[in-house]
Design an enzyme around this catalytic site. Structure first.
Site, PDB file in Angstrom:
ATOM      1  N   ARG A   1       0.810  -1.221   0.000  1.00 27.58           N
ATOM      2  CA  ARG A   1       0.000   0.000   0.000  1.00 27.58           C
ATOM      3  C   ARG A   1       0.845   1.272   0.000  1.00 27.58           C
ATOM      4  NH1 ARG A   1      -0.567  -3.325   4.231  1.00 27.58           N
ATOM      5  NH2 ARG A   1       0.102  -2.635   6.296  1.00 27.58           N
TER       6      ARG A   1
ATOM      7  N   HIS B   1     -25.941  14.794  -2.032  1.00 31.31           N
ATOM      8  CA  HIS B   1     -27.293  14.413  -2.463  1.00 31.31           C
ATOM      9  C   HIS B   1     -27.564  12.941  -2.172  1.00 31.31           C
ATOM     10  CE1 HIS B   1     -27.860  18.314  -4.344  1.00 31.31           C
ATOM     11  NE2 HIS B   1     -26.560  18.235  -4.560  1.00 31.31           N
TER      12      HIS B   1
HETATM   13  O1  F6P Z   1      -4.198  -9.311   0.452  1.00 24.77           O
HETATM   14  C1  F6P Z   1      -3.678  -8.088   0.777  1.00 24.77           C
HETATM   15  C2  F6P Z   1      -2.460  -7.765  -0.043  1.00 24.77           C
HETATM   16  O2  F6P Z   1      -1.391  -8.525   0.374  1.00 24.77           O
HETATM   17  C3  F6P Z   1      -2.128  -6.285   0.023  1.00 24.77           C
HETATM   18  O3  F6P Z   1      -1.416  -5.960   1.136  1.00 24.77           O
HETATM   19  C4  F6P Z   1      -1.403  -6.102  -1.255  1.00 24.77           C
HETATM   20  O4  F6P Z   1      -1.331  -4.749  -1.618  1.00 24.77           O
HETATM   21  C5  F6P Z   1      -2.263  -6.918  -2.190  1.00 24.77           C
HETATM   22  O5  F6P Z   1      -2.671  -8.025  -1.419  1.00 24.77           O
HETATM   23  C6  F6P Z   1      -1.601  -7.377  -3.452  1.00 24.77           C
HETATM   24  O6  F6P Z   1      -0.463  -8.156  -3.184  1.00 24.77           O
HETATM   25  P1  F6P Z   1       0.562  -8.503  -4.340  1.00 24.77           P
HETATM   26  O7  F6P Z   1       1.186  -7.234  -4.819  1.00 24.77           O
HETATM   27  O8  F6P Z   1       1.566  -9.426  -3.710  1.00 24.77           O
HETATM   28  O9  F6P Z   1      -0.192  -9.187  -5.439  1.00 24.77           O
END
Ligand code: F6P
Length: 542
Positions: free
Chosen positions: A266, A382
């Site tokens: 993230r 709205h």
């Molecule tokens: O399931 C959650 C997660 O691990 C997130 O933290 C991450 O951003 C997403 O899945 C995608 O993970 P990856 O980049 O390993 O496919």
């Protein structure tokens, strides 16, 4: 000692008791300088938090709380590359991704050469695509790029891409596919020419079910349309911390871009995870985005706590959640280009701080991440604003707007901003009984009608909000804005004593889904499940 056992926590509880009945109307009336006192600026961003239910005394106590939580030390540890993600034994160095200077975090363990090399490779690849030099089947130039990823491998780049669409390449289509639901990929494929389409498979782990299945479907689609012997190397690129898995899938090694275990999903839009974004907006704008974030990093690292934007924003959130009892936080952009910002923040905040176990493994004895939700503010007015105004719940709001529009139409921007400012003021100040009486008096109603209507027309107000006003939605301002929220999350995690950088809570459902999947094809495998799951499977089979 947990944060709730500190002297300052107790002082904040006492302070809340002392101030809880003071309405925002009174706070404004008693201090004509309130807005000047309770706002901060950073580059082209104004952060007005005067409509939060705080006083200078509240803020002083909250800053003290941050000191008691050793916040400056935690900030130092993150920037020093300490393994503060303890459950995964990893450093947290996404700030390295936007740095312009080397070495970092130090000369012994300098990650910058690799970061810069990757940035350079991304730039070259992006330029080749943007200039039409990157070709697909039979030498035809690539026209469409599809980012296949989910969570952090989708939300950040997609959000920024949407935010900066006014500067995106006019002739290249850049698309994002995340969902397992064929309803996302299938209609998109119908609009694409396989000869001129490039897929970028973005997955840190390269095992995520959604991403792998969508990537396989894309590969099958290419083969079905261009023949089994199609050169997949021309149609795929990948981003992963496990490059060997991408190569095994069929991506040419030259087109696999690395990310590292010190970048959380993230927090990764600044890395090669942002490749599709860079292709869309160009390496120069991508660099401006990084510079904006880097400036916020420097501010976060060096500004005193009381003048530090992410710190103050985080502390206000702590006040609302832990002392006023708010359970959610609404994010309300008054800018169509920021339409994906609330969902981006949902992952950033809730996956980072939606935890109830502390770093040391004990139960956290206070509330942590609020439920983050939101929608474009003007549309929300709205739809759900009724509840914000009269639902009787405490819902702190973040209003986000830019002074200038990227799509100016006569009269639109002023009207939009009037609504933004009106809503935060209405939420804060409400409408008292006597004000309602006054306006009803002008409506030629009978005395009975007046009495009946009065309670329905009163607005309690006192709903706290902050307004973030950007001069315009430039790449740099957006970079600063995103980094602001990232650091806010970090500060809150440090104060709550949790690890903001793992996400064990997503594992259980993933494991269960992989056990349930075979039972669709073979009903005999539908054992060991709960009655509800068995019933749902049986219904599908029927
Ligand atoms: O399931 C959650 C997660 O691990 C997130 O933290 C991450 O951003 C997403 O899945 C995608 O993970 P990856 O980049 O390993 O496919």
């Amino acid at each position: 000692m947990t944060i709730t056992a500190t002297r300052t926590w107790a002082d904040l509880c006492a302070h809340r008791q002392k101030t809880e009945n003071i309405h925002l109307r009174e706070l404004f009336a008693s201090d004509p300088q309130r807005t000047e006192r309770l706002s901060l600026t950073f580059d082209d961003i104004l952060f007005d938090f005067s409509k939060q239910r705080v006083t200078p005394e509240t803020l002083a106590l909250l800053v003290k709380l941050a000191e008691e939580a050793f916040l400056p030390e935690w900030i130092g540890r993150m920037f020093a590359g300490d393994h503060i993600n303890v459950t995964e034994d990893r450093a947290v160095l996404h700030v390295a991704l936007r740095r312009s200077a080397a070495p970092f975090p130090d000369t012994q363990c300098d990650v910058m050469p690799e970061v810069q090399r990757t940035r350079q490779r991304m730039g070259e690849f992006a330029e080749a695509l943007r200039s039409g030099k990157c070709v697909g089947h039979q030498g035809m130039a690539i026209h469409d790029v599809v980012n296949i990823g989910i969570g952090g491998s989708d939300l950040g780049p997609k959000m920024v891409n949407q935010a900066l669409r006014s500067i995106s390449h006019p002739a290249l289509g850049v698309h994002y596919v995340s969902n397992l639901d064929g309803a996302q990929l299938a209609p998109l494929l119908q609009t694409l020419d396989p000869r001129t389409t490039l897929f970028i498979v973005v997955s840190k782990t390269f095992t995520t079910q959604e991403t792998m299945l969508n990537a396989e479907t894309a590969r099958n689609w290419l083969k079905a349309n261009l023949g089994d012997d199609v050169d997949l190397a021309n149609h795929f690129a990948a981003v992963s911390s496990r490059p060997e898995r991408a190569v095994q899938f069929g991506v040419s090694g030259e087109r696999v871009f690395p990310i590292w275990d010190w970048v959380g999903g993230r927090y990764s839009l600044w890395s090669a995870v942002g490749l599709a974004l860079m292709i869309s907006i160009g390496p120069h704008a991508f660099d401006e985005l990084l510079r904006g974030a880097e400036r916020m990093d420097e501010h976060f690292r060096s500004a005193p706590l009381a003048e530090n934007l992410p710190v103050i924003m985080a502390l206000i959130g702590i006040w609302n959640t832990n002392f006023l009892g708010a359970t959610s936080n609404a994010v309300l952009p008054y800018n169509e280009s920021l339409k994906y910002f609330p969902s981006f923040l949902q992952q950033l905040e809730m996956e980072s701080n939606g935890k109830s176990v502390s770093i040391s493994g004990d139960a956290v004895d206070c509330a942590t991440s609020p439920i983050v939700w939101g929608e474009l503010g003007n549309n929300g007015q709205h739809a759900f604003f009724q509840l914000l105004h009269q639902g009787g719940r405490l819902v702190p709001c973040d209003f986000i707007a830019s002074v200038r529009s990227d799509y100016p139409l006569p009269g639109h921007q002023e009207a939009l901003l009037s609504n933004c400012f009106a809503q935060s003021a209405a939420l804060a100040f409400g409408k008292t009984e006597s004000e309602v009486r006054e306006s009803l008096a002008k409506e030629s109603l009978t005395p009975e009608q007046m009495v009946d209507l009065l309670p329905h027309r009163v607005f309690a107000g006192n709903q706290p909000s902050s307004t973030l006003l950007l001069k315009n939605l430039s790449p740099a301002a957006l970079g600063s804005l995103v980094a602001l929220y990232e650091h806010k999350v970090f500060v809150q995690g440090a104060i709550w004593g949790i690890n903001s950088f793992d996400q064990w809570g997503v594992e259980l459902g993933k494991a269960m889904a992989s056990r349930i999947l075979p039972a669709f094809a073979d009903p005999s495998l539908a054992t060991g499940f709960d009655a509800s799951t068995r019933g749902l499977l049986a219904y599908c089979r029927r």
